[in-house]
Design an enzyme around this catalytic site. Structure first.
Site, PDB file in Angstrom:
ATOM      1  N   GLU A 155       0.824  -1.213   0.000  1.00 28.92           N
ATOM      2  CA  GLU A 155       0.000   0.000   0.000  1.00 28.92           C
ATOM      3  C   GLU A 155       0.856   1.259   0.000  1.00 28.92           C
ATOM      4  OE1 GLU A 155      -2.811  -0.224   3.180  1.00 28.92           O
ATOM      5  OE2 GLU A 155      -3.939  -1.880   2.270  1.00 28.92           O
TER       6      GLU A 155
ATOM      7  N   HIS B 131     -10.272   1.695   0.393  1.00 23.23           N
ATOM      8  CA  HIS B 131     -10.686   0.840   1.506  1.00 23.23           C
ATOM      9  C   HIS B 131     -12.200   0.635   1.559  1.00 23.23           C
ATOM     10  CE1 HIS B 131      -6.563   1.430   2.828  1.00 23.23           C
ATOM     11  NE2 HIS B 131      -6.748   0.491   3.729  1.00 23.23           N
TER      12      HIS B 131
END
Length: 322
Positions: free
Chosen positions: A170, A203
């Site tokens: 990420e 997310h």
């Protein structure tokens, strides 16, 4: 027969340097940068769903498959930055790896100082954990250096995901690759708050799985998603700040791993703690010390001036100077 004009956008011709040596971004670079970041974010999230499965996300088989997907996307992600450079004609002095925070200059401070700063912020939760932990200090030290403990951690797929793979991939995709593309068209300070939007929205895919497996009410799931978006966006801004100030990828990765381990501070438990005054005082002290140390511990002078990504800024930024 006259050949058709070349319709390929030639942003290279618009790139120039001002008389005082400042970088002037090519026309249209912002659209290219934003679309590149959006494509990169969609590729990362989309890679999680290339495997069809009826198993929940925490099942080891699902985690292993997703490891494969995100590692492939992460390995390919530098190509996005390289293609962006070629298309826009932005040719900075630092190498591609240096722009992405992979370099040796200032590496030791980049490993220690950002993590220390993050631990200061979590002073309250750390003190709370220490008070509630049944182990003594020496017991904790022995466990930390016990190879069997680490072997157990490395055999746990969820631990590997939360502490290793997710932080590394990420931060590589959403910070190391996106920030070099965003800084030239905005500014370092604006990029810090723009980049986390891609990270926060990414997310939201958890909503799909929560709804699919009916893990809560619809309203509860969406409220949790909004909270997670807010939390991850703030955290993303923090790690973007660290990346720009230090010019290193390792700091954001370690901070990300640490925050995944700690989770969101348990303020409710702190309010009900038997030593509530001490714990809450440590919470407050941690926040105050964090604000005081935020700029000193991320001073670019520790990490070799100028940090590579700052060389792409079209205007001087206070974030990039000591």
């Amino acid at each position: 027969m006259v050949e058709d004009d070349d319709l390929t956008p030639n942003l290279m011709s618009n790139q120039m340097w001002s008389s005082n040596g400042e970088f002037v971004p090519p026309d249209g670079i912002c659209w290219v940068s934003v679309l590149s970041c959006l494509l990169l974010a969609c590729s990362y999230v989309g890679s999680l769903y290339v495997w069809r499965s009826d198993l929940p996300r925490d099942h080891p088989a699902v985690i292993k498959r997703r490891f494969t997907s995100v590692l492939i996307v992460s390995a390919v992600s530098p190509v996005f930055v390289w293609a962006w450079k070629m298309y826009t004609g932005v040719m900075p002095g630092p190498s591609l790896l240096a722009l992405m925070g992979i370099r040796f200059e200032g590496l030791i401070p980049a490993i220690i100082l950002p993590l220390l700063l993050t631990m200061v912020l979590f002073l309250g939760p750390l003190i709370q954990l220490a008070m509630d932990c049944p182990w003594g200090f020496m017991d904790g030290i022995r466990v930390t250096f016990d190879p069997w403990f680490w072997a157990l951690c490395l055999s746990d797929m969820r631990w590997l995901r939360n502490q290793v793979v997710a932080p590394l991939t990420e931060e590589l995709v959403f910070r190391a690759c996106m920030l070099p593309m965003l800084v030239p068209c905005t500014s370092p300070s604006t990029a810090i708050f723009t980049c986390p939007l891609f990270f926060g929205v990414a997310h939201f895919h958890h909503v799909i799985e929560l709804l699919r497996f009916r893990q809560g009410t619809v309203s509860g799931i969406f409220l949790a998603a909004v909270f997670q978006f807010s939390y991850t966006a703030v955290f993303g801004a923090y790690t973007a700040f660290i990346f720009i100030r230090t010019g290193h990828l390792v700091g954001p990765v370690l901070c990300h791993s640490f925050c995944n381990h700690m989770g969101f501070p348990a303020l409710g438990m702190a309010l009900e703690h038997p030593h509530r005054f001490t714990v809450l005082s440590c919470y407050l002290l941690g926040v105050l010390l964090f604000l005081l140390l935020l700029f000193p511990l991320t001073d670019p002078i520790f990490y070799s001036l100028p940090t590579p990504v700052c060389t792409l800024a079209s205007v001087p930024s206070s974030l990039c100077i000591s």
